[in-house]
Design an enzyme around this catalytic site. Structure first.
Site, PDB file in Angstrom:
ATOM      1  N   ASN A 147       0.807  -1.222   0.000  1.00  0.00           N
ATOM      2  CA  ASN A 147       0.000   0.000   0.000  1.00  0.00           C
ATOM      3  C   ASN A 147       0.842   1.275   0.000  1.00  0.00           C
ATOM      4  O   ASN A 147       0.398   2.316  -0.470  1.00  0.00           O
ATOM      5  CB  ASN A 147      -0.954   0.015   1.207  1.00  0.00           C
ATOM      6  CG  ASN A 147      -0.311  -0.482   2.477  1.00  0.00           C
ATOM      7  OD1 ASN A 147       0.189  -1.597   2.544  1.00  0.00           O
ATOM      8  ND2 ASN A 147      -0.305   0.355   3.489  1.00  0.00           N
ATOM      9  N   SER A 195     -10.759  -5.317  -1.177  1.00  0.00           N
ATOM     10  CA  SER A 195     -11.522  -4.285  -0.454  1.00  0.00           C
ATOM     11  C   SER A 195     -12.207  -3.359  -1.449  1.00  0.00           C
ATOM     12  O   SER A 195     -11.564  -2.872  -2.389  1.00  0.00           O
ATOM     13  CB  SER A 195     -10.568  -3.477   0.434  1.00  0.00           C
ATOM     14  OG  SER A 195     -11.230  -2.357   0.967  1.00  0.00           O
ATOM     15  N   GLY A 196     -13.502  -3.088  -1.224  1.00  0.00           N
ATOM     16  CA  GLY A 196     -14.282  -2.273  -2.163  1.00  0.00           C
ATOM     17  C   GLY A 196     -13.718  -0.884  -2.401  1.00  0.00           C
ATOM     18  O   GLY A 196     -13.616  -0.420  -3.540  1.00  0.00           O
ATOM     19  N   HIS A 197     -13.319  -0.214  -1.302  1.00  0.00           N
ATOM     20  CA  HIS A 197     -13.001   1.213  -1.451  1.00  0.00           C
ATOM     21  C   HIS A 197     -11.631   1.494  -2.051  1.00  0.00           C
ATOM     22  O   HIS A 197     -11.268   2.662  -2.249  1.00  0.00           O
ATOM     23  CB  HIS A 197     -13.199   1.964  -0.128  1.00  0.00           C
ATOM     24  CG  HIS A 197     -12.176   1.694   0.936  1.00  0.00           C
ATOM     25  ND1 HIS A 197     -11.298   2.664   1.346  1.00  0.00           N
ATOM     26  CD2 HIS A 197     -11.931   0.614   1.690  1.00  0.00           C
ATOM     27  CE1 HIS A 197     -10.550   2.168   2.331  1.00  0.00           C
ATOM     28  NE2 HIS A 197     -10.918   0.927   2.554  1.00  0.00           N
ATOM     29  N   THR A 233     -26.341 -10.275   8.219  1.00  0.00           N
ATOM     30  CA  THR A 233     -27.111  -9.848   7.048  1.00  0.00           C
ATOM     31  C   THR A 233     -26.201  -9.097   6.079  1.00  0.00           C
ATOM     32  O   THR A 233     -25.438  -8.220   6.489  1.00  0.00           O
ATOM     33  CB  THR A 233     -28.278  -8.942   7.507  1.00  0.00           C
ATOM     34  OG1 THR A 233     -29.083  -9.709   8.395  1.00  0.00           O
ATOM     35  CG2 THR A 233     -29.120  -8.450   6.339  1.00  0.00           C
ATOM     36  N   CYS A 326       0.928   7.851  13.463  1.00  0.00           N
ATOM     37  CA  CYS A 326       1.065   8.451  14.788  1.00  0.00           C
ATOM     38  C   CYS A 326       0.846   7.337  15.803  1.00  0.00           C
ATOM     39  O   CYS A 326      -0.200   6.719  15.843  1.00  0.00           O
ATOM     40  CB  CYS A 326       0.038   9.550  14.958  1.00  0.00           C
ATOM     41  SG  CYS A 326       0.268  10.410  16.503  1.00  0.00           S
TER      42      CYS A 326
HETATM   43  N1  PLP Z   1      -4.668  -4.355   3.246  1.00  0.00           N
HETATM   44  C1  PLP Z   1      -4.076  -3.365   2.574  1.00  0.00           C
HETATM   45  C2  PLP Z   1      -2.857  -3.633   1.750  1.00  0.00           C
HETATM   46  C3  PLP Z   1      -4.607  -2.077   2.637  1.00  0.00           C
HETATM   47  O1  PLP Z   1      -4.019  -1.074   1.964  1.00  0.00           O
HETATM   48  C4  PLP Z   1      -5.759  -1.846   3.426  1.00  0.00           C
HETATM   49  C5  PLP Z   1      -6.298  -0.477   3.585  1.00  0.00           C
HETATM   50  O2  PLP Z   1      -5.565   0.483   3.597  1.00  0.00           O
HETATM   51  C6  PLP Z   1      -6.337  -2.930   4.094  1.00  0.00           C
HETATM   52  C7  PLP Z   1      -5.757  -4.169   3.978  1.00  0.00           C
HETATM   53  C8  PLP Z   1      -7.564  -2.751   4.919  1.00  0.00           C
HETATM   54  O3  PLP Z   1      -8.714  -2.655   4.109  1.00  0.00           O
HETATM   55  P1  PLP Z   1     -10.042  -1.950   4.656  1.00  0.00           P
HETATM   56  O4  PLP Z   1      -9.762  -0.489   4.728  1.00  0.00           O
HETATM   57  O5  PLP Z   1     -11.085  -2.303   3.640  1.00  0.00           O
HETATM   58  O6  PLP Z   1     -10.337  -2.558   5.985  1.00  0.00           O
END
Ligand code: PLP
Length: 403
Positions: A147, A195-197, A233, A326
């Site tokens: 990430n 992850s959707g977002h 649900t 932080c």
């Molecule tokens: N794994 C990675 C590599 C991510 O970048 C993130 C979110 O930043 C997550 C897991 C966590 O996903 P969520 O925000 O949908 O819980």
């Protein structure tokens, strides 16, 4: 004021088509997908259509997709669903905290965990994973794309090692899915997180791919939703949004959107690296970069505090981020960058730029119009920057040559 958002690895804006697909499920299509009447059948059909779309993105049967509340829950389900006390788990030092802290929790419960290191480019050596195997190894969990740096691991090689050793393999593909093709049969993984977002779907929804035959214990106990793998649900609008986002991601690959995005990222990166005393995190000493997803670059700007740069750019309308977190009131350098061998001050001087489908060439030009002058101004004020110091102490913090 014009605002440009280049923090798409934190979250992406929901695409208009995704919002349109979700809208009826906040209104007229409100049924509980477990109800047997018309209203329930309507939402059940929508959930199953979305499952097909996510399955198509991952190259798996729909029955192997389990919807969750997001990437964190899917990561936790993969780790806690498979590993028990007395088992051994192999992971890497650069995982997202959703995996890292799940592993640390398992460790407190009596599991043995091996944290495999990464090299200066942020790459796990699959040979290290192989060497870490023990007779009681139950699970290998190594992320697909990081990430903070966007660096892509050799997941297919790790999958082969896991398959040969008859050990479960989970990969956190939150930052890969929708950005690069993901195929569970090519990776040979048993579990994979989405992850959707992070792919222009909504927040609060995700999925775990669970290969048929994987012995996984549910974390949430309740009804028999998701074939008893995840009670609760279904979040129908969220699931519908994730399904639509998966469809749009696939259409994007066919159009070559990923290549266009890589070209925009490369332009941004090239111009930022022409600023003195900057460097690319994820490149070796020859400037050779590890494989990366097309939207991310992570650059250090020696002599500045990354948090200060994020704030200064935000005041001018540009949203970017540091990998720093932080913790107990102090700004800690990113665990990913320090695991790659960066000095603490350089890790704290690093900024992540991450593009999304909504970004344009004008957005990149806007960013390039702001960043060099902002970096120069912060450096003028910085005690860490040589020009603001008396000559006698300059050598103490001389910026290193760009790598
Ligand atoms: N794994 C990675 C590599 C991510 O970048 C993130 C979110 O930043 C997550 C897991 C966590 O996903 P969520 O925000 O949908 O819980």
């Amino acid at each position: 004021m014009r605002r440009v958002y280049l923090d798409n690895n934190a979250t992406t804006p929901v695409l208009p088509e995704v919002l349109e697909a979700m809208r009826p499920y906040f209104g007229e299509h409100f049924g509980n997908a477990s109800s047997i009447h018309h209203h329930g059948q309507e939402t059940r059909a929508a959930v199953e259509r979305a499952r097909e779309s996510v399955a198509a993105l991952l190259g798996c049967p729909a029955s192997e997709v389990v919807f969750t509340s997001g990437g964190t829950e899917a990561d936790n389900l993969a780790v806690f669903g498979v590993a028990r006390a007395a088992d051994h788990v192999i992971t890497s030092t650069i995982e997202h905290h959703a995996v890292l802290n799940a592993c640390k929790h398992l460790e407190r419960k009596g599991c043995e965990i091996t944290y495999v290191p990464v090299d200066g480019r942020g790459l796990v050596d699959p040979a290290d994973v192989k060497r870490a195997l023990r007779p009681n190894t139950k699970l290998i969990t190594v992320m697909f794309a990081n990430n903070e740096t966007g660096v892509v691991q050799a997941v297919a090689e790790i999958g082969r090692i896991a398959a040969e050793a008859d050990v479960y393999f989970h990969t956190d593909a939150v930052q890969a899915a929708g950005k690069i093709p993901v195929d569970v049969n090519q990776i040979l993984c048993d579990l994979l997180t989405v992850s959707g977002h992070k792919l222009h779907g909504p927040q609060g929804v995700g999925a775990l791919y669970v290969r048929k035959g994987t012995e996984i214990e549910a974390m949430l106990h309740g009804g028999r939703h998701e074939r008893s793998r995840r009670a609760g649900t279904e979040n129908v609008p969220g699931v519908v949004g994730l399904g639509k986002a998966a469809e749009l991601a696939m259409a994007g690959f066919e159009r070559g959107d990923d290549q266009k995005m890589a070209a925009a990222r490369d332009r941004l990166e090239r111009e930022l690296l022409s600023i003195e005393a900057t460097g690319l995190n994820g490149a070796d000493s020859n400037g050779e970069c590890a494989p990366r997803v097309p939207n991310t670059t992570n650059i250090y700007f020696d002599g500045i505090d990354g948090e200060a740069l994020v704030i200064a750019l935000d005041l001018k309308g540009l949203a970017v981020s540091t990998g720093a977190a932080c913790s107990s009131g102090a700004i800690e350098p990113s665990h990913v960058l320090t695991a790659m061998g960066l000095r603490s001050d350089r890790a704290k001087a690093s900024i992540r730029f991450s593009l999304g489908k909504q970004n344009t060439a004008e957005d990149v030009a806007f960013a390039l119009g702001l960043i060099p002058e902002t970096v120069a101004r912060l450096r003028e004020l910085s005690p860490m920057w040589p020009s603001s110091r008396p000559k006698s102490v300059v050598s103490v913090s001389q910026p290193e040559a760009r790598s």
